[in-house]
Design a protein around this motif. Structure first.
Motif, PDB file in Angstrom:
ATOM      1  N   PRO A  55       0.829  -1.212   0.000  1.00  0.00           N
ATOM      2  CA  PRO A  55       0.000   0.000   0.000  1.00  0.00           C
ATOM      3  C   PRO A  55       0.860   1.258   0.000  1.00  0.00           C
ATOM      4  O   PRO A  55       1.938   1.290   0.601  1.00  0.00           O
ATOM      5  CB  PRO A  55      -0.808  -0.114   1.292  1.00  0.00           C
ATOM      6  N   LEU A  56       0.353   2.276  -0.694  1.00  0.00           N
ATOM      7  CA  LEU A  56       1.023   3.569  -0.723  1.00  0.00           C
ATOM      8  C   LEU A  56       0.213   4.601   0.050  1.00  0.00           C
ATOM      9  O   LEU A  56       0.743   5.313   0.888  1.00  0.00           O
ATOM     10  CB  LEU A  56       1.238   4.017  -2.169  1.00  0.00           C
ATOM     11  N   THR A  57      -1.092   4.669  -0.238  1.00  0.00           N
ATOM     12  CA  THR A  57      -1.967   5.600   0.473  1.00  0.00           C
ATOM     13  C   THR A  57      -3.414   5.188   0.265  1.00  0.00           C
ATOM     14  O   THR A  57      -3.726   4.320  -0.545  1.00  0.00           O
ATOM     15  CB  THR A  57      -1.736   7.061   0.005  1.00  0.00           C
ATOM     16  N   VAL A  58      -4.303   5.816   1.000  1.00  0.00           N
ATOM     17  CA  VAL A  58      -5.745   5.618   0.854  1.00  0.00           C
ATOM     18  C   VAL A  58      -6.356   6.983   0.558  1.00  0.00           C
ATOM     19  O   VAL A  58      -6.068   7.957   1.245  1.00  0.00           O
ATOM     20  CB  VAL A  58      -6.360   5.024   2.143  1.00  0.00           C
ATOM     21  N   LEU A  59      -7.186   7.035  -0.490  1.00  0.00           N
ATOM     22  CA  LEU A  59      -7.859   8.277  -0.872  1.00  0.00           C
ATOM     23  C   LEU A  59      -9.341   8.182  -0.554  1.00  0.00           C
ATOM     24  O   LEU A  59      -9.932   7.098  -0.663  1.00  0.00           O
ATOM     25  CB  LEU A  59      -7.693   8.527  -2.376  1.00  0.00           C
ATOM     26  N   PRO A  60      -9.967   9.307  -0.204  1.00  0.00           N
ATOM     27  CA  PRO A  60     -11.428   9.301  -0.064  1.00  0.00           C
ATOM     28  C   PRO A  60     -12.050   8.860  -1.396  1.00  0.00           C
ATOM     29  O   PRO A  60     -11.474   9.112  -2.466  1.00  0.00           O
ATOM     30  CB  PRO A  60     -11.772  10.752   0.250  1.00  0.00           C
ATOM     31  N   LEU A  61     -13.190   8.221  -1.346  1.00  0.00           N
ATOM     32  CA  LEU A  61     -13.800   7.631  -2.531  1.00  0.00           C
ATOM     33  C   LEU A  61     -13.974   8.632  -3.669  1.00  0.00           C
ATOM     34  O   LEU A  61     -13.580   8.369  -4.808  1.00  0.00           O
ATOM     35  CB  LEU A  61     -15.140   6.987  -2.180  1.00  0.00           C
ATOM     36  N   ASP A  62     -14.548   9.801  -3.393  1.00  0.00           N
ATOM     37  CA  ASP A  62     -14.802  10.778  -4.452  1.00  0.00           C
ATOM     38  C   ASP A  62     -13.495  11.241  -5.091  1.00  0.00           C
ATOM     39  O   ASP A  62     -13.365  11.280  -6.309  1.00  0.00           O
ATOM     40  CB  ASP A  62     -15.582  11.968  -3.894  1.00  0.00           C
ATOM     41  N   GLN A  63     -12.526  11.575  -4.283  1.00  0.00           N
ATOM     42  CA  GLN A  63     -11.232  12.030  -4.793  1.00  0.00           C
ATOM     43  C   GLN A  63     -10.535  10.903  -5.553  1.00  0.00           C
ATOM     44  O   GLN A  63      -9.971  11.120  -6.632  1.00  0.00           O
ATOM     45  CB  GLN A  63     -10.354  12.506  -3.638  1.00  0.00           C
ATOM     46  N   GLY A  64     -10.576   9.714  -5.029  1.00  0.00           N
ATOM     47  CA  GLY A  64      -9.956   8.570  -5.685  1.00  0.00           C
ATOM     48  C   GLY A  64     -10.559   8.274  -7.036  1.00  0.00           C
ATOM     49  O   GLY A  64      -9.844   7.967  -7.997  1.00  0.00           O
ATOM     50  N   ARG A  65     -11.872   8.366  -7.140  1.00  0.00           N
ATOM     51  CA  ARG A  65     -12.537   8.144  -8.440  1.00  0.00           C
ATOM     52  C   ARG A  65     -12.125   9.197  -9.456  1.00  0.00           C
ATOM     53  O   ARG A  65     -11.933   8.897 -10.632  1.00  0.00           O
ATOM     54  CB  ARG A  65     -14.049   8.127  -8.268  1.00  0.00           C
ATOM     55  N   ARG A  66     -11.971  10.444  -9.008  1.00  0.00           N
ATOM     56  CA  ARG A  66     -11.518  11.505  -9.920  1.00  0.00           C
ATOM     57  C   ARG A  66     -10.077  11.255 -10.369  1.00  0.00           C
ATOM     58  O   ARG A  66      -9.725  11.488 -11.520  1.00  0.00           O
ATOM     59  CB  ARG A  66     -11.653  12.873  -9.271  1.00  0.00           C
ATOM     60  N   VAL A  67      -9.237  10.746  -9.470  1.00  0.00           N
ATOM     61  CA  VAL A  67      -7.856  10.413  -9.821  1.00  0.00           C
ATOM     62  C   VAL A  67      -7.841   9.283 -10.852  1.00  0.00           C
ATOM     63  O   VAL A  67      -7.111   9.348 -11.846  1.00  0.00           O
ATOM     64  CB  VAL A  67      -7.038  10.029  -8.565  1.00  0.00           C
ATOM     65  N   ILE A  68      -8.650   8.257 -10.647  1.00  0.00           N
ATOM     66  CA  ILE A  68      -8.738   7.153 -11.602  1.00  0.00           C
ATOM     67  C   ILE A  68      -9.168   7.675 -12.973  1.00  0.00           C
ATOM     68  O   ILE A  68      -8.571   7.325 -13.998  1.00  0.00           O
ATOM     69  CB  ILE A  68      -9.713   6.063 -11.107  1.00  0.00           C
ATOM     70  N   THR A  69     -10.172   8.530 -13.013  1.00  0.00           N
ATOM     71  CA  THR A  69     -10.644   9.102 -14.273  1.00  0.00           C
ATOM     72  C   THR A  69      -9.547   9.912 -14.947  1.00  0.00           C
ATOM     73  O   THR A  69      -9.346   9.809 -16.165  1.00  0.00           O
ATOM     74  CB  THR A  69     -11.894   9.971 -14.042  1.00  0.00           C
TER      75      THR A  69
END
Length: 93
Positions: A55-69
């Motif tokens: 593991p490197l980090t955990v992102l909040p769901l909304d922010q993580g989805r935007r990063v994936i996009t």
């Protein structure tokens, strides 16, 4: 930016403030792969280094989805495709 728990810490309001340090940190660690795995609560960011995924980090769901996009858009990947497990084949631009 590594807290006592060992995960990389991100405190950024913009996507660039998240993605650039995330990729930079992964590169400095010598990561060969970056994995973004999400569930209903968050996005877990993991790296592969010397054959070991950690593991490197955990992102909040909304922010993580935007990063994936953002990553998928920059890599010219199909935004509609969702993979439960497996690799996304990115084209370098």
């Amino acid at each position: 930016n590594t807290p006592a728990g060992g995960l990389f810490s991100l405190n950024a309001a913009t996507l660039e403030g998240v993605t650039e340090p995330l990729l930079g940190h992964a590169a400095r660690l010598g990561a060969s792969d970056l994995f973004l795995c999400h569930n209903e609560q968050h996005v877990l960011v993991q790296i592969r280094h010397l054959g070991v995924v950690r593991p490197l980090t955990v992102l909040p769901l909304d922010q993580g989805r935007r990063v994936i996009t953002l990553f998928k858009t920059n890599a010219l990947l199909d935004l509609a495709e969702r993979r439960a497990r497996g690799r996304a084949d990115a084209r370098h631009v």
